[in-house]
Design an enzyme around this catalytic site. Sequence first.
Site, PDB file in Angstrom:
ATOM      1  N   ASP A 129       1.207   9.419   5.532  1.00 18.22           N
ATOM      2  CA  ASP A 129      -0.058   9.695   4.930  1.00 18.22           C
ATOM      3  C   ASP A 129      -0.186  11.187   5.148  1.00 18.22           C
ATOM      4  O   ASP A 129      -0.190  11.912   6.187  1.00 18.22           O
ATOM      5  CB  ASP A 129      -1.082   9.085   5.817  1.00 18.22           C
ATOM      6  CG  ASP A 129      -2.466   9.268   4.902  1.00 18.22           C
ATOM      7  OD1 ASP A 129      -2.486   9.447   3.650  1.00 18.22           O
ATOM      8  OD2 ASP A 129      -3.491   9.300   5.638  1.00 18.22           O
ATOM      9  N   ASP A 147      -1.661  -1.182   5.722  1.00 17.71           N
ATOM     10  CA  ASP A 147      -1.948  -0.347   7.207  1.00 17.71           C
ATOM     11  C   ASP A 147      -3.183  -0.327   7.527  1.00 17.71           C
ATOM     12  O   ASP A 147      -3.639  -0.172   8.614  1.00 17.71           O
ATOM     13  CB  ASP A 147      -1.337   1.028   7.157  1.00 17.71           C
ATOM     14  CG  ASP A 147      -2.230   2.046   6.488  1.00 17.71           C
ATOM     15  OD1 ASP A 147      -2.273   1.680   5.099  1.00 17.71           O
ATOM     16  OD2 ASP A 147      -2.909   2.745   6.958  1.00 17.71           O
ATOM     17  N   ASP A 196       0.614  -1.153  -0.101  1.00 18.49           N
ATOM     18  CA  ASP A 196      -0.107   0.045  -0.046  1.00 18.49           C
ATOM     19  C   ASP A 196       0.763   1.370  -0.077  1.00 18.49           C
ATOM     20  O   ASP A 196       2.050   1.146   0.286  1.00 18.49           O
ATOM     21  CB  ASP A 196      -0.737  -0.234   1.193  1.00 18.49           C
ATOM     22  CG  ASP A 196      -1.716   1.121   1.519  1.00 18.49           C
ATOM     23  OD1 ASP A 196      -2.455   1.448   0.396  1.00 18.49           O
ATOM     24  OD2 ASP A 196      -1.440   1.737   2.442  1.00 18.49           O
ATOM     25  N   ARG A 197       0.596   2.374  -0.591  1.00 20.83           N
ATOM     26  CA  ARG A 197       1.433   3.559  -0.436  1.00 20.83           C
ATOM     27  C   ARG A 197       1.147   4.451   0.828  1.00 20.83           C
ATOM     28  O   ARG A 197       2.180   4.401   1.466  1.00 20.83           O
ATOM     29  CB  ARG A 197       0.924   4.494  -1.641  1.00 20.83           C
ATOM     30  CG  ARG A 197       1.943   5.778  -2.010  1.00 20.83           C
ATOM     31  CD  ARG A 197       1.324   6.748  -2.980  1.00 20.83           C
ATOM     32  NE  ARG A 197       0.581   7.663  -2.368  1.00 20.83           N
ATOM     33  CZ  ARG A 197       0.068   8.818  -3.043  1.00 20.83           C
ATOM     34  NH1 ARG A 197       0.501   8.843  -4.274  1.00 20.83           N
ATOM     35  NH2 ARG A 197      -0.618   9.494  -2.352  1.00 20.83           N
ATOM     36  N   ASP A 198       0.192   4.997   1.008  1.00 15.87           N
ATOM     37  CA  ASP A 198       0.034   5.820   2.139  1.00 15.87           C
ATOM     38  C   ASP A 198      -0.148   5.208   3.379  1.00 15.87           C
ATOM     39  O   ASP A 198      -0.941   4.352   3.838  1.00 15.87           O
ATOM     40  CB  ASP A 198      -1.447   6.632   2.054  1.00 15.87           C
ATOM     41  CG  ASP A 198      -1.095   7.495   0.662  1.00 15.87           C
ATOM     42  OD1 ASP A 198       0.005   8.245   0.219  1.00 15.87           O
ATOM     43  OD2 ASP A 198      -2.176   7.524  -0.037  1.00 15.87           O
TER      44      ASP A 198
END
Length: 183
Positions: free
Chosen positions: A23, A129, A15-17
């Site tokens: 984030d 997350d 996942d990115r954020d």
Amino acid sequence: MALDPDRTVRGLLFDRDDTLVIDVPYNADPHRVVPVPGAHRAVERARAAGLRLGVVTNQSVIAKGMATREQVDATNARVDELVGPFEVWCVCPHDAGDDCACRKPRPGMVLEAAERLGLPPESLVVIGDIGADVGAAVAAGAQGVLVPTPRTRAEEVDAAPTVADSLEEAVALVLGHVAAVRA
């Protein structure tokens, strides 16, 4: 519970954020990208172990009209520079109510990443997350590792099959499994 010892892991999707980068809500500004502590080192360890790497990220900022796809792509390119590079980027541009097949927890992006990497979904692990990240992994036939943040809900942690305290620990879990499978 841990990763399935009977599966060979060949790829890792992030996942990115709040997984790879801190984030910033609805961020589409490359200058605001700050890696999570240890992210570059963790990604490098996974790459050095021979895993194929990609990112699967919900970016409703596009559907909300707060950023263009080009702005999101530029932000992702900055993540590539600071943490990657990643072989595959899969972006869901939709909002929660759009009923698309790609928005996590649906499996669309994980399946697309698997296809683009030339790997079966069951050989992938998704690290994220929130429960939607793990849900997308499970829905696609992959495995998921949850790395909770203060925003992760307790029920998401309780429901996750595998939980790690940090991105580095999550990657170490995957790499320990890869080493065990290869041995």
